[in-house]
Design an enzyme around this catalytic site. Sequence first.
Site, PDB file in Angstrom:
ATOM      1  N   ASP A  27      -8.502  -4.976  -0.904  1.00  0.00           N
ATOM      2  CA  ASP A  27      -9.361  -3.923  -0.195  1.00  0.00           C
ATOM      3  C   ASP A  27     -10.039  -3.205  -1.160  1.00  0.00           C
ATOM      4  O   ASP A  27      -9.552  -2.296  -2.391  1.00  0.00           O
ATOM      5  CB  ASP A  27      -8.363  -2.806   0.398  1.00  0.00           C
ATOM      6  CG  ASP A  27      -9.127  -1.786   1.218  1.00  0.00           C
ATOM      7  OD1 ASP A  27     -10.359  -1.972   1.226  1.00  0.00           O
ATOM      8  OD2 ASP A  27      -8.463  -0.924   1.727  1.00  0.00           O
TER       9      ASP A  27
ATOM     10  N   SER B 122      -5.849   5.674   6.513  1.00  0.00           N
ATOM     11  CA  SER B 122      -5.084   6.992   5.931  1.00  0.00           C
ATOM     12  C   SER B 122      -5.267   8.132   6.810  1.00  0.00           C
ATOM     13  O   SER B 122      -4.338   8.864   6.983  1.00  0.00           O
ATOM     14  CB  SER B 122      -5.757   7.339   4.768  1.00  0.00           C
ATOM     15  OG  SER B 122      -6.091   6.077   3.823  1.00  0.00           O
TER      16      SER B 122
ATOM     17  N   ALA C 137      -4.790  -3.168   4.296  1.00  0.00           N
ATOM     18  CA  ALA C 137      -5.860  -1.975   4.208  1.00  0.00           C
ATOM     19  C   ALA C 137      -5.247  -0.732   3.898  1.00  0.00           C
ATOM     20  O   ALA C 137      -3.893  -0.480   4.067  1.00  0.00           O
ATOM     21  CB  ALA C 137      -6.407  -2.035   5.604  1.00  0.00           C
ATOM     22  N   CYS C 138      -6.139   0.272   3.467  1.00  0.00           N
ATOM     23  CA  CYS C 138      -6.028   1.678   3.031  1.00  0.00           C
ATOM     24  C   CYS C 138      -5.172   2.036   4.348  1.00  0.00           C
ATOM     25  O   CYS C 138      -5.678   2.119   5.443  1.00  0.00           O
ATOM     26  CB  CYS C 138      -7.317   2.316   2.989  1.00  0.00           C
ATOM     27  SG  CYS C 138      -7.118   3.999   2.429  1.00  0.00           S
ATOM     28  N   PRO C 139      -4.018   2.946   4.314  1.00  0.00           N
ATOM     29  CA  PRO C 139      -3.630   3.364   2.896  1.00  0.00           C
ATOM     30  C   PRO C 139      -2.421   2.570   2.275  1.00  0.00           C
ATOM     31  O   PRO C 139      -1.702   3.148   1.167  1.00  0.00           O
ATOM     32  CB  PRO C 139      -2.829   4.593   3.311  1.00  0.00           C
ATOM     33  CG  PRO C 139      -2.521   4.460   4.696  1.00  0.00           C
ATOM     34  CD  PRO C 139      -3.293   3.347   5.359  1.00  0.00           C
TER      35      PRO C 139
END
Lengths: 375, 75
Positions: free
Chosen positions: B40, A78, B13-15
Amino acid sequence: MTVTAWTAAQVARKVIENKELFILDVRNTDAFDDWKIEGHQFEYLNIPYFDLLDGVEEILPKISKDKEVLVVCAKEGSSIMIAEMLSDAGLTVAYLQGGMKSWSMYLEPIKVGDLKDGGELYQFVRLGKGCLSYMAINGGEAAIIDAVRFTDVFTNFAKEKGVEIKHVFDTHLHADHISGGRHISAATGATYYLPPKDAKEVVFDYTPLTDGLTVHLGASQIEVGALYSPGHTIGSTSFVIDSKYLLTGDILFIDSIGRPDLAGLAEDWVGDLRETLYKRYRTLAEDLIVLPAHFMIIEELNEDGTVAKRLGDLFAENHGLNVEDEAVFRSMVTDNLPPQPNAYQEIRIVNMGKVTPSDEEQTEMEIGPNRCAVR
Amino acid sequence: MNIAKTLDAKGLACPMPIVRTKKTIDTINSGEILEVLVTDKGALNDFTAWAGAGGHTIVEQKEEAGVLYFYIQKA
């Protein structure tokens, strides 16, 4: 504009060198409130990444223009996304490689001081978790105290210094982090010591760490001596190294004292804690330098990044050593305790050798601050 | 439960699970339910916080064989 990756080691230098940094933490608010990268001069903005999916324009005015900007998330995914969005908007930003996971794992070795006959004592500062490990070296030999689970860091450091690891100690059965002690011992042939009173349930062989046990490093006169000091756990043991340093484990910290409840027996052990802090330690030389197994707040770091302070100064300044009334003390360390460390019961079971989780599971267990103190 | 759409975000996986979920939920109507499959584990807290921030309701969530299932009713 560019996005660069910073390693946890680079961030650690910012903390230790007292530098300014603007951290945009894009984890969710609960995670940020619970645990973040602490720096003396760090400024923070916490906006979860999922609130920024439509764009970062709204937060641009809130981001520092004159400081370096680091975007942080749990793993890194992120933070890369948000860093790229900020970069597209014209900012120069970096992200933390590996995220808070890598921050939690990073260890910075710092020299605490010289021992006699050319010996040295190093403190391994795990900034993200507040764990402190130690290595004393001299005459080609090393002793390690309270090693965290990244055993390579210690074995490589010993190799660099040209010393053989002979003794590996744990001051107590840890509840906030997974010990690397017995694994270092298995890899090097060093003796692994654990206080027998904490080791009733362990399923591996160890050498009992008892009051008065003493080892020498090399041919030198450097003495590493054990001092039984119960209270955080019933087996908790301190060390005096070279008559100069007092390694207190989780009994006494710089700005707080150990909590007696993590093995489930606060009421039983509060008396031991009192006895250790107010009687046993009082008989020691005030010029000993206290080296604890943890720090909780960034203010506990010295200017060189070490966590160390004269025992006499702690008698004067540490609140936990200055509660005259025993009933008040008892209430302070048993009532209204802060939350326990993440997964502390599971961590104790891992440290007993009863289960062996994967690396990833161990990383998950150790997420968050250590929380071994009462203030 | 009436599922309007299913999003398979397994292995991401994040995001990405949240990014895809947001895009997908934009394509269904208010009150309809989106089913999301995620592996996840970090997604657990993020989905709760994200849904709360957007006013969506997680009407059910479960874990089966290492897969997290979220049922999100659009605001």
